[in-house]
Design an enzyme around this catalytic site. Structure first.
Site, PDB file in Angstrom:
ATOM      1  CG  ASP A 185      91.899 103.188  32.764  1.00 30.00           C
ATOM      2  OD1 ASP A 185      93.001 103.715  32.457  1.00 30.00           O
ATOM      3  OD2 ASP A 185      90.818 103.540  32.262  1.00 30.00           O
TER       4      ASP A 185
ATOM      5  CE  LYS B  45      81.566 100.299  26.917  1.00 26.83           C
ATOM      6  NZ  LYS B  45      80.518 100.686  26.180  1.00 26.83           N
TER       7      LYS B  45
ATOM      8  CG  ASP C 227      89.364 106.405  33.839  1.00 24.29           C
ATOM      9  OD1 ASP C 227      90.029 106.326  32.788  1.00 24.29           O
ATOM     10  OD2 ASP C 227      88.796 107.446  34.203  1.00 24.29           O
ATOM     11  CG  ASN C 228      87.162 105.534  31.357  1.00 26.71           C
ATOM     12  OD1 ASN C 228      88.075 104.721  31.459  1.00 26.71           O
ATOM     13  ND2 ASN C 228      87.353 106.752  30.881  1.00 26.71           N
TER      14      ASN C 228
ATOM     15  CD  GLU D  45      90.650 109.654  29.031  1.00 23.13           C
ATOM     16  OE1 GLU D  45      90.021 109.882  30.079  1.00 23.13           O
ATOM     17  OE2 GLU D  45      90.675 108.536  28.506  1.00 23.13           O
TER      18      GLU D  45
END
Ligand SMILES: Cc1ncccc1-c1cc(O)c2nc[nH]c(=O)c2c1
Ligand SMILES: [Mg+2]
Length: 214
Positions: free
Chosen positions: A141, A144, A169-170, A199
């Protein structure tokens, strides 16, 4: 002096959460970020998916890449068995300083080791510095563009064992296309996408769970 967003998040925790009660800390941050100021915590919707993966893996050793204010650190650590350990890496010293206080407010400092610095520098030192053999669960997280190189580095450093779980995540927003392509096409991973939302928004995002096959 002008406060920062992480400072305002800490203030919301200290005003609205009960010391030693991790769930009240999570609730206070979600309430603040949904009603006052958006912030890049994994959040409540993706957080429930995170909780279910943590409970399923029941890890003894966890690595979190990207602490920010400690929201997911608290979510994960609150679900760990008694002697389990979570190491969380944060590059930004201002974020780290706030996260330490959020983790302390939740009463989880005994389960959490927050390390300041770059994941690429610290991953090769995990064994010698923290006596880690392998990680049962890794929560990606952070940045990226670091997901893929850090995953390859964890493999090279033998920090993953047959059955280690990576949860990222993401993977849609902001997106980690090179990482997704790698874990979904590599014969050494069994990957699964959990569709959700960015989120506190209606924008699509999701978590990618990838089991290392050894
Ligand atoms: C900041 C932001 N703006 C618009 C859309 C998404 C994001 C965003 C959301 C996250 O959950 C992040 N998690 C870790 N690291 C990030 O950089 C990050 C960025
Ligand atoms: Mg995130």
């Amino acid at each position: 002096t002008q406060s920062t967003r992480p400072q305002r998040i800490l203030d919301a925790v200290q005003k609205n959460a009960t010391r030693g009660d991790p769930r009240s800390v999570v609730k206070a941050i979600d309430h603040f970020c949904r009603n006052k100021e958006w912030a890049m915590n994994v959040g409540d919707e993706k957080g429930c998916i995170l909780d279910s993966v943590v409970s399923e893996v029941n890890p003894a050793t966890v690595l979190e890449l990207g602490t920010y204010c400690g929201y997911s650190t608290v979510r994960i650590a609150s679900l760990l068995p008694p002697h389990a350990k979570l190491i969380t890496l944060e590059f930004n010293p201002d974020f780290a300083a706030i996260a330490r206080q959020v983790i302390a407010w939740a009463g989880l400092e005994d389960k959490v080791q927050l390390v300041e610095g770059a994941s690429g520098d610290w991953i090769p030192k995990m064994k010698e510095q923290f006596g880690v053999k392998t990680f049962d669960l890794v929560f990606l997280d952070h940045w990226k563009n670091s997901y893929l190189p850090d995953t390859k580095l964890m493999e090279e450093c033998s920090l993953l064992r047959k059955g280690s779980v990576l949860l990222a995540d993401n993977v849609i927003c902001p997106g980690a296309p090179d990482y997704l392509e790698f874990v979904r096409s590599s014969p050494r991973y069994k990957s699964q996408y959990f569709k959700s939302h960015l989120e506190y928004t209606k924008v699509e995002d999701g978590l990618e769970k990838s089991v290392f096959l050894g």
